[in-house]
Design a protein around this motif. Structure first.
Motif, PDB file in Angstrom:
ATOM      1  N   UNK A 109       0.835  -1.194   0.000  1.00 30.56           N
ATOM      2  CA  UNK A 109       0.000   0.000   0.000  1.00 30.56           C
ATOM      3  C   UNK A 109       0.871   1.244   0.000  1.00 30.56           C
ATOM      4  N   UNK A 110       0.302   2.348  -0.467  1.00 24.08           N
ATOM      5  CA  UNK A 110       0.988   3.641  -0.518  1.00 24.08           C
ATOM      6  C   UNK A 110       0.338   4.569   0.493  1.00 24.08           C
ATOM      7  N   UNK A 111       1.149   5.359   1.181  1.00 26.32           N
ATOM      8  CA  UNK A 111       0.636   6.291   2.189  1.00 26.32           C
ATOM      9  C   UNK A 111      -0.260   7.344   1.553  1.00 26.32           C
ATOM     10  N   UNK A 112      -1.218   7.842   2.338  1.00 29.91           N
ATOM     11  CA  UNK A 112      -2.120   8.884   1.855  1.00 29.91           C
ATOM     12  C   UNK A 112      -1.421  10.236   1.775  1.00 29.91           C
ATOM     13  N   UNK A 113      -0.313  10.395   2.493  1.00 31.04           N
ATOM     14  CA  UNK A 113       0.399  11.664   2.541  1.00 31.04           C
ATOM     15  C   UNK A 113       1.874  11.466   2.172  1.00 31.04           C
ATOM     16  N   UNK A 114       2.518  12.563   1.806  1.00 31.37           N
ATOM     17  CA  UNK A 114       3.964  12.531   1.636  1.00 31.37           C
ATOM     18  C   UNK A 114       4.634  12.378   3.005  1.00 31.37           C
ATOM     19  N   UNK A 115       5.884  11.911   2.981  1.00 31.74           N
ATOM     20  CA  UNK A 115       6.584  11.681   4.235  1.00 31.74           C
ATOM     21  C   UNK A 115       6.918  12.945   4.998  1.00 31.74           C
ATOM     22  N   UNK A 116       7.135  14.038   4.293  1.00 31.29           N
ATOM     23  CA  UNK A 116       7.462  15.297   4.968  1.00 31.29           C
ATOM     24  C   UNK A 116       6.693  16.432   4.300  1.00 31.29           C
ATOM     25  N   UNK A 117       5.413  16.220   4.176  1.00 40.62           N
ATOM     26  CA  UNK A 117       4.586  17.220   3.518  1.00 40.62           C
ATOM     27  C   UNK A 117       5.056  17.455   2.098  1.00 40.62           C
ATOM     28  N   UNK A 118       5.160  18.731   1.708  1.00 36.69           N
ATOM     29  CA  UNK A 118       5.619  19.055   0.364  1.00 36.69           C
ATOM     30  C   UNK A 118       7.092  19.461   0.364  1.00 36.69           C
ATOM     31  N   UNK A 119       7.784  19.181   1.467  1.00 37.33           N
ATOM     32  CA  UNK A 119       9.209  19.489   1.527  1.00 37.33           C
ATOM     33  C   UNK A 119      10.005  18.489   0.702  1.00 37.33           C
ATOM     34  N   UNK A 163      10.345   6.948   9.121  1.00 36.55           N
ATOM     35  CA  UNK A 163       9.760   7.566  10.318  1.00 36.55           C
ATOM     36  C   UNK A 163       8.319   7.976  10.119  1.00 36.55           C
ATOM     37  N   UNK A 164       7.766   7.669   8.933  1.00 35.01           N
ATOM     38  CA  UNK A 164       6.407   8.134   8.629  1.00 35.01           C
ATOM     39  C   UNK A 164       5.376   7.554   9.602  1.00 35.01           C
ATOM     40  N   UNK A 165       4.472   8.408  10.044  1.00 39.66           N
ATOM     41  CA  UNK A 165       3.330   8.002  10.863  1.00 39.66           C
ATOM     42  C   UNK A 165       2.076   8.592  10.235  1.00 39.66           C
ATOM     43  N   UNK A 166       1.073   7.784   9.943  1.00 44.53           N
ATOM     44  CA  UNK A 166      -0.160   8.325   9.361  1.00 44.53           C
ATOM     45  C   UNK A 166      -0.717   9.442  10.231  1.00 44.53           C
ATOM     46  N   UNK A 167      -1.057  10.572   9.586  1.00 46.37           N
ATOM     47  CA  UNK A 167      -1.458  11.747  10.354  1.00 46.37           C
ATOM     48  C   UNK A 167      -2.868  12.225  10.065  1.00 46.37           C
TER      49      UNK A 167
END
Length: 554
Positions: free
Chosen positions: A371-381, A441-445
């Protein structure tokens, strides 16, 4: 004798003057006022104008006024697709030929302030001017406040009730105008704003992939669920529904454009206008698609029962006269979502589809449980792949860019020390490899306060290898990734997989875990198409560096 003659002469003169004055008054009055009452045919000029659908009408409730949307719902079609049904005001102008006041026979009713019928006039309308032809010739009205009601020959009358059948709804017109009649011989005017009785409906199909011409039907849910007539009480200015009957309408949709709109949508609107009498509850209608294909799935047999309209405040409501509705059916592929408890399910099972589960990723391969995360790992940075320029980091480094497409070892490269050249470095924990560490380090937010439970406890997110992105291309954008550097896909469809559950669009430039020739790392560009590329590992700063979209094996 002379005095008597003089009196007689004066009398004759006065009578003559009186007669002359009376004759002059009759000539001015000419029957406009009789016994203090105003003649409707001689003292009032009646004119008619025609309004188009939705003119000068607002949707109640501020939320609806802002967007013209009056209703929205999600429905599982049961064939691998869902439908988001949105009911909007249809602001499309009627054809020019139907925006002209039709000539013909009309009837006018006059009601006093106490709702008592004072009389009727029938007549003809030519060029918007009403000319009485009634057998009773005239109505005499005492000065005061009145409500005048006018209707055409598509309407029948029974006392105060004006009856419109569904068969006549398209052409039926009723106008209502208040007017205070004054005791004056001058001509007074009443201009009727003739309103269309019907509620007009059209249906639009919207997809995120082009689709061919197709047929459909719109039917009542049972044989008595849709009113076959509407009844307008001319005295009280109210509508009620008549007896119910069946509805069965055939619809045809042209093929959608092959080029998407700026919103990446493909649309087709039915060729037919459908007309109903007022106060239709659309939950008594069922749309059934009878041909066509989209998302590699057959549309034939896909069916949905519409749900009751709600107003801007969420209260149940029905259709209104002279109101045009566009029912937009957005056909959505049933993407599979990874939930916070490790289970998978469609949008209807998530909190975004009136379900109870929290989605944290989009499944791109069930067999690989990926599966792919719903968000980027560090926002749009953006970030560097690593700070090392020409030092090999991965044992699996490739020497040919085409070989990157075969690599699917992102988890191994992120979390296993044995994947590193030094057999020590765990790149998912190392600040020397920013892209890997951000993914690890990604955590679903989203939404705030996500609690990981069940089989997701202990699962680690990782930086995907170049080859793992082909599953994103094929599963979400219906591309055909076959090793080519550039692959066409349906970008809008892939974006929807994320945005419809609160995620961020996946368009952008991303790092992969794959290394090439010491100084390069695999890159993925997800824009109008998906591109497999590579770039310097140390790219960073303004105009450089790429983003991270974490993957997980659940």
């Amino acid at each position: 004798m002379k005095r008597k003659f003089l009196y007689t002469a004066l009398s004759v003169l006065l009578i003559s003057v009186t007669v002359s004055c009376n004759n002059k008054n009759e000539e001015i009055n000419d029957g406009v006022i009789v016994d203090g009452k105003v003649s409707a045919t001689k003292g009032i000029q009646f004119g008619l104008s025609l309004s188009d659908y939705d003119e000068e009408q607002n949707v109640e409730g501020s939320r609806a006024i802002a967007s013209d949307t009056v209703h929205k719902e999600s429905i599982d079609l049961g064939n691998g697709m869902s439908a988001e049904v949105t009911v909007q005001r249809d602001r499309t102008k009627s054809p020019a030929t139907t925006r002209v006041m039709p000539n013909g026979n009309y009837t006018m009713l006059a009601y006093d302030a106490s709702k008592n019928l004072k009389g009727t006039l029938t007549g003809t309308v030519v060029g918007g001017v009403f000319t009485p032809t009634s057998a009773n010739k005239d109505i005499y009205l005492e000065p005061g406040a009145y409500e005048f009601v006018c209707y055409n020959d598509k309407v029948t009358r029974n006392g105060n009730d004006l009856i419109v059948t569904r068969a006549n709804a398209e052409g039926a017109l009723i106008g209502r105008e208040p007017k205070t009649i004054t005791a004056t011989p001058q001509k007074q005017t009443v201009i009727f704003d003739m309103r269309r009785v019907a509620s007009r409906i059209r249906i639009q199909l919207t997809g995120w992939m082009d689709f061919p011409a197709l047929s459909a039907s719109l039917e009542s849910t049972n044989s008595t669920s849709v009113a076959v007539s509407g009844i307008y009480n001319a005295a009280l200015d109210t509508w009620t529904k008549g007896a119910g009957g069946p509805v069965s309408e055939n619809l045809t949709f042209p093929a959608s454009p092959t080029t998407p709109s700026p919103q990446n949508e493909f649309k087709s609107i039915c060729n037919e206008y459908l007309y109903f009498t007022p106060q239709l509850d659309i939950s008594n209608l069922k749309l059934t698609l009878k041909s066509g294909q989209i998302y590699k799935l057959p549309m034939n047999g896909a069916s949905l029962v519409l749900k009751t309209l709600t107003d801007g405040y969420g209260n149940p409501t029905t259709t209104s006269p002279q109101t045009a509705y566009l029912i937009n059916v957005k056909l959505t592929y049933n993407f599979l979502y990874l939930m916070s408890d490790g289970s998978t399910g469609f949008i209807t099972e998530t909190t975004f589809g009136n379900g109870a589960k929290t989605p944290i990723g989009v499944v791109v391969s069930q067999s690989k449980r990926m599966a792919v995360a719903l968000q980027n790992g560090d926002g749009w940075n953006t970030c560097q792949w690593s700070g090392y320029s020409k030092v090999q980091a991965c044992k699996s480094m490739k020497y040919n860019g085409a070989d990157l497409f075969t690599m699917e070892d992102g988890y191994h490269e992120t979390w296993d020390a044995s994947a590193s050249v030094d057999n020590v470095t765990v790149k998912g924990l190392s600040s020397s490899f920013p892209a890997f560490k951000i993914a690890g380090s990604y955590t679903p937010a989203l939404p705030t306060g996500v609690f990981i439970s069940g089989t997701m406890i202990g699962k680690k997110w990782y930086l995907a290898a170049s080859g793992e992105w082909k599953y994103v291309c094929n599963a979400l954008g219906f591309g055909n990734a076959d090793g080519s550097v550039f692959v066409n896909w349906y970008k809008g469809l892939a974006e929807l997989a994320f945005t419809q559950v609160g995620g961020s669009p996946i368009s952008g430039d991303y790092w992969t875990s794959s290394e090439l020739l010491y100084q390069y790392a695999g890159q993925i560009y997800t824009n109008s198409g998906m591109t497999w590329a590579n770039g310097y590992k140390w790219e960073s700063g303004s105009g450089g560096g790429l983003r991270v979209r974490p993957f997980v094996r659940y």
